[in-house]
Every structure is written in structure tokens, then in C-alpha cells.
Design an enzyme around this catalytic site. Sequence first.
Site, PDB file in Angstrom:
ATOM      1  N   GLY A 132       0.857  -1.181   0.000  1.00  0.00           N
ATOM      2  CA  GLY A 132       0.000   0.000   0.000  1.00  0.00           C
ATOM      3  C   GLY A 132       0.887   1.223   0.000  1.00  0.00           C
ATOM      4  O   GLY A 132       2.099   1.122  -0.109  1.00  0.00           O
ATOM      5  N   LYS A 133       0.240   2.372   0.164  1.00  0.00           N
ATOM      6  CA  LYS A 133       1.103   3.554   0.160  1.00  0.00           C
ATOM      7  C   LYS A 133       0.943   4.286   1.485  1.00  0.00           C
ATOM      8  O   LYS A 133      -0.141   4.409   2.022  1.00  0.00           O
ATOM      9  CB  LYS A 133       0.832   4.481  -1.029  1.00  0.00           C
ATOM     10  CG  LYS A 133      -0.590   4.797  -1.315  1.00  0.00           C
ATOM     11  CD  LYS A 133      -0.707   5.489  -2.668  1.00  0.00           C
ATOM     12  CE  LYS A 133      -2.121   5.904  -2.973  1.00  0.00           C
ATOM     13  NZ  LYS A 133      -3.146   5.031  -2.451  1.00  0.00           N
ATOM     14  N   PHE A 145       4.460   9.270   2.513  1.00  0.00           N
ATOM     15  CA  PHE A 145       5.491   9.834   1.611  1.00  0.00           C
ATOM     16  C   PHE A 145       5.870   8.894   0.488  1.00  0.00           C
ATOM     17  O   PHE A 145       6.588   9.276  -0.397  1.00  0.00           O
ATOM     18  CB  PHE A 145       6.782  10.104   2.392  1.00  0.00           C
ATOM     19  CG  PHE A 145       6.608  10.924   3.619  1.00  0.00           C
ATOM     20  CD1 PHE A 145       6.969  10.423   4.853  1.00  0.00           C
ATOM     21  CD2 PHE A 145       6.072  12.198   3.553  1.00  0.00           C
ATOM     22  CE1 PHE A 145       6.814  11.170   6.005  1.00  0.00           C
ATOM     23  CE2 PHE A 145       5.915  12.955   4.694  1.00  0.00           C
ATOM     24  CZ  PHE A 145       6.276  12.445   5.930  1.00  0.00           C
ATOM     25  N   VAL A 193       4.875   1.165   0.327  1.00  0.00           N
ATOM     26  CA  VAL A 193       5.365   0.185   1.301  1.00  0.00           C
ATOM     27  C   VAL A 193       5.335  -1.201   0.659  1.00  0.00           C
ATOM     28  O   VAL A 193       4.331  -1.567   0.058  1.00  0.00           O
ATOM     29  CB  VAL A 193       4.485   0.184   2.562  1.00  0.00           C
ATOM     30  CG1 VAL A 193       5.025  -0.790   3.587  1.00  0.00           C
ATOM     31  CG2 VAL A 193       4.414   1.594   3.163  1.00  0.00           C
ATOM     32  N   LYS A 251       9.395   0.640   3.643  1.00  0.00           N
ATOM     33  CA  LYS A 251       8.751   1.869   3.165  1.00  0.00           C
ATOM     34  C   LYS A 251       9.769   2.623   2.317  1.00  0.00           C
ATOM     35  O   LYS A 251      10.858   2.932   2.799  1.00  0.00           O
ATOM     36  CB  LYS A 251       8.310   2.720   4.363  1.00  0.00           C
ATOM     37  CG  LYS A 251       7.318   3.832   4.015  1.00  0.00           C
ATOM     38  CD  LYS A 251       6.924   4.589   5.284  1.00  0.00           C
ATOM     39  CE  LYS A 251       5.496   5.053   5.308  1.00  0.00           C
ATOM     40  NZ  LYS A 251       5.126   5.750   6.550  1.00  0.00           N
ATOM     41  N   ASP A 304      -2.481  11.916  14.874  1.00  0.00           N
ATOM     42  CA  ASP A 304      -3.130  11.484  13.635  1.00  0.00           C
ATOM     43  C   ASP A 304      -3.634  10.057  13.770  1.00  0.00           C
ATOM     44  O   ASP A 304      -3.475   9.244  12.877  1.00  0.00           O
ATOM     45  CB  ASP A 304      -2.124  11.591  12.472  1.00  0.00           C
ATOM     46  CG  ASP A 304      -2.830  11.488  11.138  1.00  0.00           C
ATOM     47  OD1 ASP A 304      -2.173  11.266  10.127  1.00  0.00           O
ATOM     48  OD2 ASP A 304      -4.074  11.588  11.137  1.00  0.00           O
TER      49      ASP A 304
HETATM   50  C1  FH3 Z   1      -0.230   3.046   8.469  1.00  0.00           C
HETATM   51  C2  FH3 Z   1       0.378   3.077   7.132  1.00  0.00           C
HETATM   52  O1  FH3 Z   1       1.517   3.507   6.949  1.00  0.00           O
HETATM   53  N1  FH3 Z   1      -0.375   2.592   6.143  1.00  0.00           N
HETATM   54  C3  FH3 Z   1       0.175   2.631   4.861  1.00  0.00           C
HETATM   55  C4  FH3 Z   1       1.008   1.439   4.615  1.00  0.00           C
HETATM   56  C5  FH3 Z   1       0.222   0.430   3.892  1.00  0.00           C
HETATM   57  C6  FH3 Z   1       0.901  -0.857   4.227  1.00  0.00           C
HETATM   58  N2  FH3 Z   1       1.665  -0.629   5.471  1.00  0.00           N
HETATM   59  C7  FH3 Z   1       2.077  -1.671   6.325  1.00  0.00           C
HETATM   60  C8  FH3 Z   1       3.103  -1.518   7.283  1.00  0.00           C
HETATM   61 CL1  FH3 Z   1       3.946  -0.014   7.453  1.00  0.00          CL
HETATM   62  C9  FH3 Z   1       3.474  -2.575   8.107  1.00  0.00           C
HETATM   63  N3  FH3 Z   1       2.859  -3.776   8.022  1.00  0.00           N
HETATM   64  C10 FH3 Z   1       1.858  -3.927   7.129  1.00  0.00           C
HETATM   65  N4  FH3 Z   1       1.094  -5.006   6.863  1.00  0.00           N
HETATM   66  C11 FH3 Z   1       0.253  -4.646   5.870  1.00  0.00           C
HETATM   67  C12 FH3 Z   1      -0.728  -5.548   5.317  1.00  0.00           C
HETATM   68  C13 FH3 Z   1      -0.829  -6.876   5.640  1.00  0.00           C
HETATM   69  N5  FH3 Z   1      -1.867  -7.345   4.919  1.00  0.00           N
HETATM   70  C14 FH3 Z   1      -2.377  -8.719   4.924  1.00  0.00           C
HETATM   71  N6  FH3 Z   1      -2.410  -6.378   4.174  1.00  0.00           N
HETATM   72  C15 FH3 Z   1      -1.712  -5.271   4.396  1.00  0.00           C
HETATM   73  C16 FH3 Z   1      -2.015  -3.967   3.737  1.00  0.00           C
HETATM   74  N7  FH3 Z   1       0.434  -3.363   5.485  1.00  0.00           N
HETATM   75  C17 FH3 Z   1       1.439  -2.915   6.268  1.00  0.00           C
HETATM   76  C18 FH3 Z   1       1.469   0.672   5.874  1.00  0.00           C
END
Ligand code: FH3
Length: 278
Positions: free
Chosen positions: A22-23, A26, A29, A44, A138
Site C-alpha cells: 500500500g502507500k 510519503f 510500502v 517503506k 493522527d
Molecule cells: C499506516 C500506514 O503507513 N499505512 C500505509 C502502509 C500500507 C501498508 N503498510 C504496512 C506496514 Cl507499514 C506494516 N505492516 C503492514 N502489513 C500490511 C498488510 C498486511 N496485509 C495482509 N495487508 C496489508 C495492507 N500493510 C502494512 C502501511
Amino acid sequence: QSIETSKKKWSISDFDIGKPLGKGKFGRVYLARETKSKYIVALKVIFKEQIEKYRLHHQLRREMEIQTSLRHPNVLRLYGWFHDAERIFLILEYAHGGELYRQLRKLGHLSERQAATYIASLTQALAYCHEKDVIHRDIKPENLLLDHEGRLKIADFGWSVQSRSKRHTMCGTLDYLAPEMVENKAHDYAVDNWTLGVLCYEFLYGAPPFEAESQTDTFRRIMKIDLSFPSTPDVSAEAKNLITRLLVKDSSKRLSLHKILEHPWIVKNADPMGICPK
Ligand SMILES: CC(=O)NC[C@@H]1CCN(c2c(Cl)cnc3[nH]c(-c4cn(C)nc4C)nc23)C1
């Protein structure tokens, strides 16, 4: 070399990059695995020219200093970071359960036990952050992740500040903003208490309390504390009592983090291990 040792100089060749997760604020990820230990992390990636363009150096540096210094079961770890010519890489804890937001959308609203468990975890994490002079500012469902056991993890300290003094900067979406932030007045730690009230409402009803068609209407509803509880889903009086004692305009009158943990609704419903059995 475990991922935890900060002395190691990491580089991109130490990691196999997996699917995009996802994003963040900034940059994007990615799921990644450290090649030697096979340790799974979230990487990230932030483009330096983005940071330079928006002059976010100080904010990014602050996010990294803050998140590196925090060690709490409900705060996502920042293990370390490295950079190359055009990118900065943050080596973050991987939350296997993904975004709490998606679980909330999927279920519509959470049970009182689940909601109380998440609010208790958030409160403990915020109490820890406030002891370290960090105001997150936030906290919203998008910044809340779940680990493999369903334990809540606060992520994305992009807007947090290390501060003793009162803060003045606008941030975040409006739904979660406390009146003093909406009025762009000086604010302090109590903004996070307000947000806990907003989140508790949203966990139980599936939508934030001051949601409205336009930002102006949301502003108005926040400033008026225009709070009403729908008749369905049927929510206990104790839960409404906690929400009402957090969504208070005068920040000094909001229930303190420690008082939240002693509130009857939390004591009765929150799972002490922070994991609500299905
Ligand atoms: C809070 C934030 O920074 N959100 C944006 C980023 C999106 C994925 N990021 C993750 C970050 Cl920073 C850490 N762990 C994650 N796990 C997941 C994820 C796991 N599944 C099954 N689906 C997802 C999606 N995503 C993360 C953070």
C-alpha cells in the site's frame, strides 16, 4: 545479524522485495524479506526528491527518530533505515493482519469486547508515547494495523511531534480533529484523548460521530459537540458514557488516559492480552 541490531549498515541488496502493501504518506510500502535471516519486514520506500520538493526533511527525520525510540507492543517498530542516491528506505515491522480499517469496513462495526480491547491497547500505547513526550495527533483507522494475533499496532508517525510545548500545526482528516485543532488553537496531549472518543464511537457504530456531507458541516458538528447515538446497533450505556466523557470541548475536562483504563466499560470488556478471541 538479527534485524534488531541497529549497528548493521543495511542496503537494498540485503532484502528480497515482495508485493506492494500500500502507500504510506510519503511513499510506497513493500513486503520484504531480509535475505540471510529470512526475517519478514515492511519496507517503506520514500523518494528523496518528494521530500525535498515538499521540504519534509524535518518531519521525516522526526518520524524516524520518534518511531525508532518507541518500544511498545502496540506501536509498530522501526528497526532501522538506509538510503541510496534517490531513495530512503525505512525497515518497519510487518503487521500480518493488515489495516484495522479493512476489518472495520468488512464487519460494519465491532463487538463491544473487540472495540474495548482496541481502545485499551491504543490508550496504553498513547500513555507510553505521552510519557516519551510524543503526541501522535493522527490516530485514525488507516494508521492502525493488526499483527498476526490481531493485536493493534499504531503506525505512521508522520504527523507526530516530540514536544513539551503546545503545538499549532493543522494535520489529518477532519473527522478525528479535536475542537482546539479545528480552531487551530494551541493544543496539547489531550487531542489524542479526544481521538480515542471518536475511534470508540466509530468502532461501535461503523462511522465517526461528526461525519457530514461537507467539511464545513463536520467542522460545525465538532465545534458544537453535536453527538448523538443511533438506536442500532444497540450499544451499552457504559460505552456511551466513556465516549461522552472523551468528546468534551474543554480539553482539560476529557477523561485522562489512566482513567480510561479504569473505566467500567473497559474493565468489563477489554481483553487483557490485547487480543479479543473471536
Ligand atoms: C499506516 C500506514 O503507513 N499505512 C500505509 C502502509 C500500507 C501498508 N503498510 C504496512 C506496514 Cl507499514 C506494516 N505492516 C503492514 N502489513 C500490511 C498488510 C498486511 N496485509 C495482509 N495487508 C496489508 C495492507 N500493510 C502494512 C502501511
